[in-house]
Design a protein around this motif. Structure first.
Motif, mmCIF file in Angstrom:
data_model
loop_
_atom_site.group_PDB
_atom_site.id
_atom_site.type_symbol
_atom_site.label_atom_id
_atom_site.label_comp_id
_atom_site.label_asym_id
_atom_site.label_seq_id
_atom_site.Cartn_x
_atom_site.Cartn_y
_atom_site.Cartn_z
ATOM 1 N N PRO A 26 0.836 -1.203 0.000
ATOM 2 C CA PRO A 26 0.000 0.000 0.000
ATOM 3 C C PRO A 26 0.875 1.259 0.000
ATOM 4 C CG PRO A 26 0.103 -0.943 2.198
ATOM 5 C CD PRO A 26 0.836 -1.893 1.296
ATOM 6 N N VAL A 27 0.283 2.364 -0.411
ATOM 7 C CA VAL A 27 1.003 3.630 -0.544
ATOM 8 C C VAL A 27 1.761 4.029 0.714
ATOM 9 C CG1 VAL A 27 0.744 6.075 -1.062
ATOM 10 C CG2 VAL A 27 -0.702 4.412 -2.213
ATOM 11 N N GLY A 28 1.058 3.966 1.833
ATOM 12 C CA GLY A 28 1.652 4.408 3.092
ATOM 13 C C GLY A 28 2.916 3.647 3.441
ATOM 14 N N GLU A 29 2.889 2.369 3.188
ATOM 15 C CA GLU A 29 4.061 1.557 3.501
ATOM 16 C C GLU A 29 5.249 1.947 2.625
ATOM 17 O OE1 GLU A 29 3.283 -2.627 3.642
ATOM 18 O OE2 GLU A 29 5.397 -3.092 3.232
ATOM 19 N N ILE A 30 4.961 2.196 1.362
ATOM 20 C CA ILE A 30 6.029 2.629 0.447
ATOM 21 C C ILE A 30 6.641 3.930 0.937
ATOM 22 C CG2 ILE A 30 6.529 3.361 -1.905
ATOM 23 C CD1 ILE A 30 4.215 1.605 -2.844
ATOM 24 N N ALA A 31 5.763 4.867 1.296
ATOM 25 C CA ALA A 31 6.234 6.172 1.764
ATOM 26 C C ALA A 31 7.111 6.015 2.997
ATOM 27 C CB ALA A 31 5.044 7.071 2.058
ATOM 28 N N LYS A 32 6.654 5.187 3.918
ATOM 29 C CA LYS A 32 7.395 4.999 5.162
ATOM 30 C C LYS A 32 8.756 4.372 4.900
ATOM 31 C CE LYS A 32 5.616 3.684 9.551
ATOM 32 N NZ LYS A 32 4.808 2.691 10.286
ATOM 33 N N ARG A 33 8.766 3.306 4.149
ATOM 34 C CA ARG A 33 10.012 2.577 3.888
ATOM 35 C C ARG A 33 11.030 3.435 3.149
ATOM 36 N NH1 ARG A 33 10.388 -3.386 4.319
ATOM 37 N NH2 ARG A 33 8.372 -4.084 5.083
ATOM 38 N N LEU A 34 10.567 4.193 2.185
ATOM 39 C CA LEU A 34 11.499 4.998 1.384
ATOM 40 C C LEU A 34 11.668 6.409 1.954
ATOM 41 C CD1 LEU A 34 10.462 3.910 -2.228
ATOM 42 C CD2 LEU A 34 12.114 2.900 -0.648
ATOM 43 N N ARG A 35 11.012 6.667 3.055
ATOM 44 C CA ARG A 35 11.110 7.986 3.697
ATOM 45 C C ARG A 35 10.764 9.106 2.731
ATOM 46 N NH1 ARG A 35 15.432 7.477 8.468
ATOM 47 N NH2 ARG A 35 15.188 5.235 8.789
ATOM 48 N N LEU A 36 9.628 8.906 2.082
ATOM 49 C CA LEU A 36 9.131 9.935 1.162
ATOM 50 C C LEU A 36 7.785 10.432 1.668
ATOM 51 C CD1 LEU A 36 9.871 8.147 -2.246
ATOM 52 C CD2 LEU A 36 11.188 9.987 -1.187
ATOM 53 N N CYS A 37 7.411 11.629 1.260
ATOM 54 C CA CYS A 37 6.105 12.147 1.625
ATOM 55 C C CYS A 37 5.032 11.412 0.821
ATOM 56 C CB CYS A 37 6.017 13.638 1.357
ATOM 57 S SG CYS A 37 7.142 14.611 2.375
ATOM 58 N N GLN A 38 3.892 11.235 1.440
ATOM 59 C CA GLN A 38 2.820 10.467 0.807
ATOM 60 C C GLN A 38 2.363 11.056 -0.529
ATOM 61 O OE1 GLN A 38 -0.769 11.744 1.324
ATOM 62 N NE2 GLN A 38 -1.105 10.499 -0.507
ATOM 63 N N PRO A 39 2.131 12.369 -0.621
ATOM 64 C CA PRO A 39 1.677 12.902 -1.916
ATOM 65 C C PRO A 39 2.656 12.588 -3.042
ATOM 66 C CG PRO A 39 1.339 14.526 -0.210
ATOM 67 C CD PRO A 39 2.119 13.421 0.428
ATOM 68 N N GLN A 40 3.934 12.724 -2.775
ATOM 69 C CA GLN A 40 4.933 12.436 -3.805
ATOM 70 C C GLN A 40 4.849 10.969 -4.239
ATOM 71 O OE1 GLN A 40 4.713 15.036 -2.505
ATOM 72 N NE2 GLN A 40 6.551 16.014 -1.790
ATOM 73 N N VAL A 41 4.695 10.095 -3.264
ATOM 74 C CA VAL A 41 4.579 8.673 -3.598
ATOM 75 C C VAL A 41 3.355 8.431 -4.473
ATOM 76 C CG1 VAL A 41 4.217 6.364 -2.657
ATOM 77 C CG2 VAL A 41 5.805 7.922 -1.539
ATOM 78 N N SER A 42 2.247 9.046 -4.098
ATOM 79 C CA SER A 42 1.024 8.888 -4.901
ATOM 80 C C SER A 42 1.249 9.376 -6.330
ATOM 81 C CB SER A 42 -0.120 9.677 -4.268
ATOM 82 O OG SER A 42 -0.635 8.995 -3.147
#
Lengths: 112, 112
Positions: A26-42
């Motif tokens: 899921p998006v949130g997990e990707i953001a957390k693992r890669l230390r990126l902000c959620q909007p950017q990941v989306s």
DNA sequence: GGAGAATATACCTGTCAAGGCATATTCAAG
DNA sequence: CTTGAATATGCCTTGACAGGTATATTCTCC
């Protein structure tokens, strides 16, 4: 093909793809693992999705992203066309130089 | 790896690479065949060179550019890591959903 | 050594895309 | 139906990069 390469060329998107290689997330997990902000990941996932590199599945409020195989297969097919050719380059280069010299000789003869 | 992808992501550079796939060529010939201005071709070749995708050989005033095999091999190796994984994704997705449900159940029990 | 071919580089300009931030949307749960 | 979590989208700013044009460089040949 170009869409695939463009999508993969961005460093953070490449990281996302490599993360999804292990398993869908899921998006949130990707953001957390890669230390990126959620909007950017989306946004990155949007680009990857438009390029056909990923699929989405809604699960509750989450969106699970997973890799698609087609683009990677296409990339592989494209790479195939470089396999043998590259190893033959040296010889071909020699040919090119020979041709070039021969052509020059011909021109010289023609001039006189 | 990223350098390779970035270099290939540009459409005209991709065309140049595909042209060089056949055989090494001088700058002028590339420009003529692809109907590009010579300075732009030189710049693209510079980028390709910096990324290690091409080699140069001076022949008189000409510079013969040829593909290098290493980056393509690396790209191929990288692609390998996506082969089997991608076909396993579906199962893994099921796993993920099951885990998620189980986790939720556990949390519910814990709360009470 | 002067002229011209082949190529590289410098400078300018416009465009596009990535990040930051705020906000809209959708859904689950009480 | 209200709250909060998860995600998507819109707007803005900034930096990078590709194209255009002029110019520098290097080599050949006479």
């Amino acid at each position: 093909m170009n869409a695939t390469l463009t999508a993969l060329a961005e460093p953070n998107r490449l990281r996302i793809v490599e993360l999804l290689r292990d398993k869908p997330r899921p998006v949130g997990e990707i953001a957390k693992r890669l230390r990126l902000c959620q909007p950017q990941v989306s946004k990155h996932l949007r680009v990857l999705s438009d390029a056909g590199l990923v699929d989405v599945r809604p699960v509750a409020q989450q969106r699970i992203y997973q890799l698609r195989s087609e683009p990677f297969n296409e990339l592989d097919t494209w790479l195939e066309t470089f396999r043998r050719r590259v190893s033959d380059r040296m010889d071909r280069l020699e040919d090119l130089i020979s041709e070039r010299k021969a052509k020059k000789e011909r021109e010289k003869d023609h001039g006189h």
